[in-house]
Design a protein around this motif. Structure first.
Motif, short mmCIF file in Angstrom:
data_model
loop_
_atom_site.label_atom_id
_atom_site.label_comp_id
_atom_site.label_asym_id
_atom_site.label_seq_id
_atom_site.Cartn_x
_atom_site.Cartn_y
_atom_site.Cartn_z
N GLY A 152 0.81 -1.21 0.00
CA GLY A 152 0.00 0.00 0.00
C GLY A 152 0.84 1.26 0.00
O GLY A 152 1.99 1.28 -0.43
N TYR A 153 0.24 2.33 0.54
CA TYR A 153 0.82 3.67 0.47
C TYR A 153 2.05 3.78 1.37
O TYR A 153 2.11 3.19 2.45
CB TYR A 153 -0.22 4.71 0.87
N LEU A 154 3.04 4.56 0.92
CA LEU A 154 4.28 4.74 1.67
C LEU A 154 4.79 6.16 1.48
O LEU A 154 4.78 6.69 0.35
CB LEU A 154 5.35 3.74 1.22
N LEU A 183 9.92 5.69 7.59
CA LEU A 183 8.92 5.10 6.70
C LEU A 183 7.55 5.35 7.32
O LEU A 183 7.25 4.84 8.40
CB LEU A 183 9.16 3.60 6.52
N LYS A 184 6.73 6.12 6.62
CA LYS A 184 5.41 6.46 7.13
C LYS A 184 4.37 5.56 6.48
O LYS A 184 4.16 5.60 5.28
CB LYS A 184 5.09 7.93 6.85
N VAL A 185 3.74 4.72 7.30
CA VAL A 185 2.72 3.79 6.83
C VAL A 185 1.53 3.86 7.78
O VAL A 185 1.60 4.46 8.86
CB VAL A 185 3.27 2.34 6.76
N SER A 186 0.44 3.22 7.40
CA SER A 186 -0.75 3.21 8.24
C SER A 186 -0.65 2.11 9.29
O SER A 186 0.17 1.19 9.19
CB SER A 186 -2.00 3.02 7.39
N ASP A 187 -1.50 2.20 10.30
CA ASP A 187 -1.51 1.22 11.37
C ASP A 187 -1.88 -0.17 10.86
O ASP A 187 -1.33 -1.18 11.30
CB ASP A 187 -2.48 1.67 12.46
#
Length: 204
Positions: free
Chosen positions: A102-104, A120-124
């Protein structure tokens, strides 16, 4: 539609000829399948699990604990492309996209942390469902002598209502003016008609 196999012109039509044609098509279909077996085994998405292990060893992919077969086959299939993209910012984003994570968002050289830390910013949900996969990607395709940290992004929906309200406004400005007081007096002389009389009384 053209026929896949055509019989010689000297063979006449009939039930026996049609049966001969069907048997020839069946036989050559089996031969074609036998010839395609080695080619099919080179495809990581469809090959036998034993052959998949050999291809994974060749492409330096190790299956981690409790990894699903679909993810394992996908990692083996795109291993060459992932190696090409390893280390770069855009490459890491493409690796995440290929593996369906998914999104990064990737940030580096941040002022608030040390220079060798990459965020690295990702969702929970991405972390909870792909914890071991993320560790494997960072270990295998991350930059040498760099530390990686995972930052959780939590989307928040905000709604703003816009409505029209009727109103009336006025602006009053008060100004103080000081000037000397003056009074103008005008006396007008007007003639008015009148009658007067003098009466004198005497006692004799």
């Amino acid at each position: 539609m053209s026929e896949k196999y055509s019989l010689p012109v000297w063979i006449k039509g009939g039930a026996q000829v049609q049966a001969l044609k069907t048997s020839i098509e069946t036989m050559w279909a089996k031969v074609e399948g036998w010839l395609k077996i080695p080619l099919d085994q080179m495809d990581a998405t469809t090959c036998h699990p034993y052959v998949l292990g050999l291809i994974a060893y060749q492409r330096d992919v190790t299956r981690f604990e409790n990894e699903s077969e679909s993810i394992y086959r996908k990692r083996v299939d795109v291993a060459h492309k992932n190696l090409i993209d390893a280390g770069s910012k855009q490459g890491f984003e493409r690796i995440f996209e290929r593996l369906g994570i998914g999104y990064l968002e990737l940030d580096e050289r941040l002022d608030s942390v040390e220079w060798d830390v990459i965020s690295l910013k990702v969702s929970d949900s991405q972390i909870s469902t792909n914890t071991k996969l993320l560790d494997n990607i960072i270990r295998q395709y991350g930059r040498t002598c760099r530390r990686y940290e995972l930052t959780v992004l939590t989307p928040v929906s905000i709604g703003v209502a816009v409505s029209e309200v009727g109103h009336v406004w006025a602006l009053d400005v008060a100004r103080e003016v000081i000037s000397p007081w003056q009074a103008d007096i005008n006396i007008n002389s007007n003639e008015s008609g009148h009658v007067w009389a003098l009466d004198v009384a005497s006692v004799s």
